[in-house]
Write an enzyme that holds these catalytic residues in place. Structure first.
Site, PDB file in Angstrom:
ATOM      1  N   THR A  46       0.843  -1.194   0.000  1.00  0.00           N
ATOM      2  CA  THR A  46       0.000   0.000   0.000  1.00  0.00           C
ATOM      3  C   THR A  46       0.879   1.245   0.000  1.00  0.00           C
ATOM      4  O   THR A  46       0.704   2.149  -0.828  1.00  0.00           O
ATOM      5  CB  THR A  46      -0.922   0.015   1.246  1.00  0.00           C
ATOM      6  OG1 THR A  46      -1.804  -1.107   1.169  1.00  0.00           O
ATOM      7  CG2 THR A  46      -1.737   1.294   1.326  1.00  0.00           C
ATOM      8  N   ASN A  94      -5.472  -9.363  -7.469  1.00  0.00           N
ATOM      9  CA  ASN A  94      -5.654 -10.030  -6.173  1.00  0.00           C
ATOM     10  C   ASN A  94      -6.947 -10.837  -6.085  1.00  0.00           C
ATOM     11  O   ASN A  94      -7.004 -11.835  -5.385  1.00  0.00           O
ATOM     12  CB  ASN A  94      -5.583  -9.010  -5.033  1.00  0.00           C
ATOM     13  CG  ASN A  94      -6.333  -7.741  -5.318  1.00  0.00           C
ATOM     14  OD1 ASN A  94      -6.052  -7.041  -6.304  1.00  0.00           O
ATOM     15  ND2 ASN A  94      -7.306  -7.425  -4.497  1.00  0.00           N
ATOM     16  N   GLN A 107       0.873  -9.506  -5.588  1.00  0.00           N
ATOM     17  CA  GLN A 107       0.373 -10.877  -5.696  1.00  0.00           C
ATOM     18  C   GLN A 107       1.344 -11.803  -6.436  1.00  0.00           C
ATOM     19  O   GLN A 107       1.345 -12.998  -6.193  1.00  0.00           O
ATOM     20  CB  GLN A 107      -0.990 -10.904  -6.411  1.00  0.00           C
ATOM     21  CG  GLN A 107      -2.153 -10.374  -5.586  1.00  0.00           C
ATOM     22  CD  GLN A 107      -2.546 -11.302  -4.440  1.00  0.00           C
ATOM     23  OE1 GLN A 107      -2.293 -12.514  -4.451  1.00  0.00           O
ATOM     24  NE2 GLN A 107      -3.182 -10.738  -3.431  1.00  0.00           N
ATOM     25  N   HIS A 121       3.817 -10.221   3.094  1.00  0.00           N
ATOM     26  CA  HIS A 121       2.820 -11.071   3.763  1.00  0.00           C
ATOM     27  C   HIS A 121       1.936 -11.923   2.853  1.00  0.00           C
ATOM     28  O   HIS A 121       1.090 -12.665   3.337  1.00  0.00           O
ATOM     29  CB  HIS A 121       1.967 -10.248   4.740  1.00  0.00           C
ATOM     30  CG  HIS A 121       0.922  -9.395   4.120  1.00  0.00           C
ATOM     31  ND1 HIS A 121      -0.364  -9.839   3.942  1.00  0.00           N
ATOM     32  CD2 HIS A 121       0.948  -8.129   3.659  1.00  0.00           C
ATOM     33  CE1 HIS A 121      -1.090  -8.867   3.404  1.00  0.00           C
ATOM     34  NE2 HIS A 121      -0.307  -7.816   3.218  1.00  0.00           N
ATOM     35  N   THR A 152      12.886   4.742  11.203  1.00  0.00           N
ATOM     36  CA  THR A 152      13.835   3.704  11.627  1.00  0.00           C
ATOM     37  C   THR A 152      13.491   2.390  10.952  1.00  0.00           C
ATOM     38  O   THR A 152      12.332   1.958  10.967  1.00  0.00           O
ATOM     39  CB  THR A 152      13.765   3.528  13.157  1.00  0.00           C
ATOM     40  OG1 THR A 152      14.080   4.783  13.760  1.00  0.00           O
ATOM     41  CG2 THR A 152      14.723   2.457  13.641  1.00  0.00           C
ATOM     42  N   CYS A 196     -10.597  -6.635   1.086  1.00  0.00           N
ATOM     43  CA  CYS A 196     -10.597  -5.204   1.410  1.00  0.00           C
ATOM     44  C   CYS A 196     -11.963  -4.574   1.246  1.00  0.00           C
ATOM     45  O   CYS A 196     -12.253  -3.550   1.835  1.00  0.00           O
ATOM     46  CB  CYS A 196      -9.592  -4.476   0.532  1.00  0.00           C
ATOM     47  SG  CYS A 196      -7.998  -5.275   0.546  1.00  0.00           S
TER      48      CYS A 196
END
Ligand SMILES: *Cc1c(COP(=O)(O)O)cnc(C)c1O
Length: 383
Positions: A76, A153, A181, A203, A241, A326
């Site tokens: 994203t 997706n 994907q 992920h 960071t 989503c």
């Protein structure tokens, strides 16, 4: 037998135990936990080394230079950085994208429109693919960026990124692709595909949530304006960071996917085909995206005369998605299926099954049995 079979790998995957192992070694007091930007002690140097080694792993997968990899919080953010970052760096311009993109691309483009920048949304063919010719026809004098996803997706449909990349290169227009994907599943050689910017995340390939990257071409040099300002990390493109444990997790997940791909792809496709073999015994079922090349794990099925929400509730042996995860909070049918011309009633009765690394043949057979029983029951009630 109590837990439903997880067939929602396109929404997210569990983290592979080998990846968990690497991540844990970068968290605790005995581990490589330090701030990679700390230049004054060995703790910091070791963390930096771990981050740079992971950067090489991601770069290797893309046949890119490690200096072309910018860490982000996921796909994203990578999509936002690519799209808003290019338009800001160029001081405006026309963008071409497609109606079937992930919301992260569509909403970033919508934001650009609100700022007064023109955006063209291409309609896919009935099989879900974006015709490279339609990209060529949409190009204008002021077009600066084309953003078309690699694989969708919801349907798993794969676009001809190399063809779109070639025509963008020829016209001197920047080309971005959302590869969230396809990463780890399809060949992502950025030289062959001729992409200038490419978004990935960890992920969907057995890495942790909350980490991703944007590939930004150095030759010819692509300018991207930072969207998150701060300490000037990542060559000024993305401050914050660096999350050492997330980054090494992504590096390991990517390397593992590359190692397993030749064996895993066909195995997963075989299980997905077995699932379709079983479901196709029912009447009134069809595949959304039929005829187009698709990712090995995706199976988006339209069940005629059945309500998707009722089907999801009744199908207690399978954890799957209706349309995309989503948008499943809304009762609107999937905008992806709508753009493909799937009638509303069929889009409402569509379910996305997605198979992955930890799916077994017994899982598939259990889901086939469950789907068959539920569809027959729901159709009987509907009369
Ligand atoms: C999952 C996904 C995203 C969002 O990625 P995050 O890392 O969850 O932000 C973007 N695009 C596509 C195609 C996806 O599948």
């Amino acid at each position: 037998m109590s837990q439903a079979v997880y067939l929602d790998y396109a929404a997210t995957t569990p983290v592979d135990p080998a990846v968990v192992d690497v991540m844990v070694r970068h968290l605790g007091p005995e581990g490589t936990f330090a701030n990679p930007a700390s230049r004054s002690h060995l703790y910091g140097w070791l963390a930096e080394e771990a981050v740079e080694s992971a950067r090489r792993q991601v770069a290797d997968l893309l046949q890119a230079d490690p200096r072309e990899i910018v860490w982000t919080s996921g796909a994203t953010e990578a999509n936002n950085l690519a799209i808003k970052g290019v338009i800001e760096a160029r001081g405006g311009g026309h963008v071409i994208t497609s109606a079937t993109e992930h919301k992260a691309v569509l909403d970033a483009c919508g934001w650009l429109e609100k700022q007064g920048h023109p955006v063209t949304y291409l309609t896919p063919a009935a099989d879900g693919r974006i015709d490279p010719q339609s990209v060529a026809e949409a190009l204008r004098e002021d077009t600066v960026l084309v953003s078309v996803m690699h694989a969708n997706n919801e349907t798993g449909v794969i676009n001809d990124i190399a063809a779109i990349g070639a025509l963008c290169r020829e016209k001197g227009v920047l080309f971005h692709t959302d590869a969230a994907q396809s990463v780890g599943k399809l060949d992502l050689n950025v030289q062959a595909l001729q992409v200038d910017l490419l978004s990935v995340c960890a992920h969907k390939i057995y890495g942790p949530k909350g980490i991703g990257a944007l590939y930004v071409r150095r030759s010819p040099d692509v300018k991207v304006a930072a969207q998150i300002h701060g300490g000037g990390h990542e060559r000024g493109m993305r401050s914050g960071t660096l999350a050492t444990h997330q980054i090494v997790g992504m590096g390991e997940a990517v390397a593992l996917a590359a190692r397993l791909r030749d064996e895993e792809g066909p195995r997963i496709a075989g299980l997905r085909d077995r699932l379709w073999q079983g479901i196709s015994q029912l009447d009134g079922v069809s595949i959304n995206g039929e005829g187009a090349p698709r990712l090995p794990g995706h199976l988006n099925v339209a069940f005629a005369g059945v309500d998707g929400e009722m089907l999801l509730t009744a199908m207690n042996q399978a954890a799957v998605s209706s349309g995309s995860a989503c948008t499943s909070a809304s009762l609107e049918p999937s905008y992806v299926l709508k753009a493909m011309g799937v009638p509303d009633a069929l889009a409402h009765g569509s379910i996305r099954f997605s198979v992955g690394r930890f799916t077994s043949q017994a899982d598939i057979d259990r889901v086939i049995e469950n789907v068959t029983e539920v569809i027959q029951r729901l159709r009987k009630v509907a009369g």
